[in-house]
Design an enzyme around this catalytic site. Structure first.
Site, PDB file in Angstrom:
ATOM      1  CG  HIS A   1      -0.411  -0.160   2.513  1.00 63.94           C
ATOM      2  ND1 HIS A   1       0.259  -1.444   2.711  1.00 63.94           N
ATOM      3  CD2 HIS A   1      -0.212   0.424   3.707  1.00 63.94           C
ATOM      4  CE1 HIS A   1       0.707  -1.379   3.980  1.00 63.94           C
ATOM      5  NE2 HIS A   1       0.376  -0.134   4.578  1.00 63.94           N
TER       6      HIS A   1
ATOM      7  CG  LEU B   1      -0.609   4.317  14.538  1.00 66.57           C
ATOM      8  CD1 LEU B   1      -0.715   5.634  13.834  1.00 66.57           C
ATOM      9  CD2 LEU B   1      -1.592   3.943  15.554  1.00 66.57           C
TER      10      LEU B   1
ATOM     11  CD  GLU C   1       1.354 -26.787   3.140  1.00 64.48           C
ATOM     12  OE1 GLU C   1       1.318 -25.844   3.923  1.00 64.48           O
ATOM     13  OE2 GLU C   1       1.558 -27.816   3.357  1.00 64.48           O
TER      14      GLU C   1
END
Lengths: 612, 612
Positions: B69, B178, B356
């Site tokens: 992000h 945060l 996996e």
């Protein structure tokens, strides 16, 4: 007889059962049973208390056998405890027996199916939380393998357990050094596990897992700790049989006739002891009084609202009348809108942080104690917990999963955040209910239905706001659908759900402007799909159908409709057929061919076609 | 100008770009960019060396932005480095720009799509392994968030990195305290991360993530370490803007006009510096010479052989002629039969242990450096890595996934071990090839096709042995199918794949005994499905079809066939419609309705029906 003698005898009986059962079955994992025989004897006949008449008694301690391939010794322990007949052990793995190859709750004492490794600790966390919620002072034991500690889910669970201070949770790690194909990463380096569990905030003790004395003292120690405890048991795979002990190459191999004879001879005759007498009966306790009502007060809406927002409202109001409802959220409660429930019911709300696998496992544990967990995150991230969701089904868990931010309609955040395979995760699971509402009122109604339904269910919610279509009192039964637009001259049926229903309604309007009438169906119940209603509509509209969905082409609503129609109609399927990208929601709906314009064009081409 | 001044100036430029870009886009995560601005400046303009003309140059250091992000500041860094125009930053998140909301390799410098958190470290492990394999002395940097350390996949990757001694791997954890909805589990308790990474075998250093001096010294220190290194950077989310710094409630929120003005004013004017001049150009190096041939020598078979066994043989022979082939296995190489490759090519074989998720992430990293990874485990456990598989698709990774032990035909081990949803995982992924061979020769042919295909592909293999159907030289192109039985009087078409093709052939024989001729099709290419051939056959057999598969009813071969037929036939679909259980393979095929007997009955009912 001394306690140690008793338990050694019982352990020997468990070993003999395990060898015989697996040889009889012709498959199974005897050596992994032998490494935990002493621990199992101590757990079942000294440490745990349980009411053999009732697996759901709140007075019971709980055990999760996370290393599920050791199922035979679990069945053997239940037999020795008098819960199932000893002779039933010879039915191991038979199609007629509940004593399956790996534990499932078909055998009522099993609280969660195991066998996909690294999941049991999360279930244990859920059970331990449930006991705290239900004011039980009993304890939860999770018996794990060393190999499965490579699974990240173990560390997700470890983090949450210490964060929540679950001092009623005790993990026993059977460190037998050998995985399936070779030695584990750490072999018999017990300190490797010690460092890890300690770093994750647990109290840890290392023991010889074949010393009854050390095992019992460790359990005693664990009960005193104020943290979750890990007992690291150094063991030998195949313990008790010289040609199996600590030998590679015996994983998952039952003994053939001669080998079995040799092994049994080495262990010696079945000790004569009535294990049942050593089961510790619990004192009676009162479990929590759970009121499982579902008809919560519906919110009044006046304008376009995101279905995720309605989920939050419904959850809050459901929580007010149903104290079995608990909520777990993966650090997105301000996006899924679980946040209102979190504020109103902090004790029944659990921040799972960014650890979706553990979130689902915890839900399984809570469900096993009678709670009704709602688990929410972005639908895309439910793929992270697909294995746990699969195992939740085999656990017959009553969990409600909610996936928000589905499809390309989320817009600019891009593909990693778009739930485009969630229907393909939940639809294949036999018995799983999949609901996909399109407005705030239908979302609330679906929430009420989910709450009534016992078993795994999934609610799919949308990021952007969508206009109100229905009245507050409209019912949305599981397996139903709604004919939203209808006339006697309809030339085709358009089926949508969620955001695409609104695109379908726009297309309806545009087509009406061109003099073309279409039927519009809201297939909010994606599974089970309302085959009857859809077939009826389709027959009346020239057997021509457009299905439109904000999901990948395969595995979603289109497949559900095609399968319900079973070849009786001509279907055009609008769905996401390429790997999508960032953009504005409207741009993306259009680019990937699921906007009103595309529906309109599809209908026009379809009614022109003369295929049939 | 001093190095520190330069980097501080560049960091300021990165901050300003990040704020402006996200405000322009109207969405995005500016505050999470601000916390890593100083680290990014140090990475791009002092620590890493790279050839701005070629993102695939083996002389480049590699960076994975695991906290996807923070994409805006990644794009800003590439702009400052002269790789993309600075003015293109204002196209962030536009449908026409490769600067997506979260990184994808549509922007060529991105080696793996990120944005589903906790996956970047596995990709970094894969890149670091690739560099060791390719004899590169360059380094891999993975910039992670603190919140994503709750993901178990991080610890799977950490374990493997230290186990393999990847001293060329450096993780930087941006500990800004945060998460999305609230503070992380550990807030600014840096020691919580320190303990964990140390316990997992890493060298760790704690720094102030806003001190250029400390950042550079930490990178210097990391280069000296003989272990993978974690730099734990204490940072402030929103650093540099007083009203954002360390404040909850600003996650994923771009600044509106006035706030942006205030923020930019506080940061001060854009420093005038030509960042490009500070990019460190690498010395020329030669990458590994990878010979990517696919026509390996086929094994000769004489009797029934499991397709998983044939996978092992094919992989070994492919490995002999193609040194780009690497193999990763999840502690089941003696079941998937990757073991022969492991023995023959130990340097190109990687034991992933029971983890996996990390296995797939490592594969993405290896693929990004030009290798051709084959990843195998039981198909059921691929569900564990569904999110990583999804992200592999968005990464355009060239990985070959192999799932063994599919369906109820595995028998007594029970449902936890049965791959029954694997087709529903891979089929929805646009562009993913799904192959499901039925005998040893077709398996080898499919392996050759997979090797030629560039992109994500999946091979489904069966546990029990199956008879040989084809010749050694038969071709099995992607998108094809085989008409295995055919006559001019066929009354229906039976479509199977894998084990059910053999049941179909038994049914064919039994039906012939009753005077009923049916066409039998092997739909080995489940995706893309051979619509043309199937439609042709179905038209010639009265438009009556039985599809039979060892997979859950939804999401598999039946859906593929139904969608290919698009409503032009009457379909009976035999598949697993209940949650299955332990039993013998033949018993289970029969109990769940996919045995020869059921096919036979289905055909007979179907040809009696007069629906059409």
């Amino acid at each position: 007889m001394e306690k140690r003698d008793v338990l050694e005898k019982i352990a020997k009986r468990l070993r003999i059962h395990s060898l015989r059962m697996t040889s009889k079955a012709g498959s199974g994992h005897p050596t992994t049973c032998l490494s935990i025989a002493d621990i199992m004897a101590c757990l079942f006949f000294e440490e745990m208390t349980y009411n053999i008449a009732d697996p759901f008694d709140w007075a019971n301690d709980e055990l999760v056998l996370s290393k599920g391939h050791a199922a035979p010794i679990l069945w053997a322990a239940y037999a020795e405890a008098g819960i199932i007949p000893i002779k039933s052990l010879m039915n191991l793995r038979k199609i007629t027996s509940v004593l399956e190859g790996h534990p499932t709750p078909r055998m009522k004492w099993v609280k969660a199916a195991t066998g996909s490794l690294g999941q049991g600790l999360s279930v244990g966390v859920g059970l331990a939380i449930a006991m705290k919620l239900g004011k039980s002072r009993r304890r939860v034991y999770v018996l794990m393998g060393d190999g499965e500690c490579a699974e990240g889910a173990v560390w997700e669970a470890s983090n949450l357990a210490s964060h929540l201070g679950l001092d009623n949770l005790c993990a026993i790690v059977d460190i037998n050094r050998l995985g399936q194909s070779e030695a584990t990463m750490f072999g018999h380096d017990i300190s490797a596990y010690e460092k890890r569990f300690q770093a994750f905030g647990w109290d840890v003790q290392k023991i010889d897992g074949h010393s009854i004395g050390e095992i019992l003292r460790a359990f005693e120690w664990a009960r005193q700790s104020k943290k979750p405890t890990a007992i690291l048991a150094k063991t030998l795979k195949g313990k008790g049989v010289s040609f199996l002990e600590d030998k590679n190459g015996w994983h998952g191999k039952p003994l053939k006739d001669n080998d079995l004879m040799r092994a049994l001879k080495e262990i010696g005759p079945m000790p004569e002891i009535d294990s049942k007498k050593f089961v510790k009966k619990p004192k009676k306790v009162k479990g929590p009084q759970l009121t499982k009502r579902s008809n919560f007060k519906r919110t009044h809406y006046e304008k376009s609202t995101a279905t995720r927002r309605a989920y939050g409202n419904a959850l809050l109001n459901l929580g007010k009348i149903n104290n079995a409802v608990v909520c777990i959220d993966g650090d997105v409660q301000n996006s899924t809108y679980a946040e209102d429930f979190f504020k109103a019911f902090p004790k029944r709300s659990f921040q799972a942080y960014i650890a979706e696998q553990n979130m689902v496992g915890v839900g399984i544990g809570l469900s096993a104690k009678g709670y009704q967990p709602y688990l929410a995150t972005f639908a895309a991230f439910l793929s992270r917990a697909h294995d746990q969701i699969r195992m939740a089904a085999y656990s017959f868990a009553n969990i409600k999963v909610v996936g928000s931010h589905v499809g390309v309609s989320i817009g600019a955040d891009g593909p990693s955040q778009m739930g485009l395979e969630d229907l393909a995760i939940f639809r294949p699971i036999p018995g799983c209910v999949v609901l996909y509402p399109s407005d705030a009122y239908s979302t609330e109604a679906c929430m009420s239905e989910m709450s009534k339904h016992k078993g795994l269910s999934y609610l799919r919610t949308t990021r952007p706001g969508t206009p109100l279509i229905y009245d507050r009192d409209e019912k949305f039964p599981i397996g139903g659908s709604k004919v939203v637009k209808k006339s006697s001259t309809d030339k085709a049926t358009v089926i949508g759900a969620g955001i695409t229903l609104h695109e379908a309604l726009k297309a309806y309007k545009a087509l009406r402007g061109e003099g073309i009438a279409v039927r519009v169906i809201d297939a909010y119940s994606v599974s089970p799909i309302d085959g009857e209603n859809i077939r009826r509509a389709v027959k009346k509209t020239g057997r021509k159908v457009v299905v439109v969905e904000d999901h990948f082409e395969q595995g979603g609503l289109g497949d559900a409709v095609a399968s319900a129609l079973g070849g009786c109609a001509e279907i055009v399927h609008l769905a996401i057929k390429d790997l999508p990208r960032s953009g504005q929601p409207d741009e993306l709906l259009d680019k990937y061919g699921i906007s009103a314009k595309h529906i309109q064009n599809a209908v026009k081409s379809l009614i022109k076609s003369r295929k049939r």
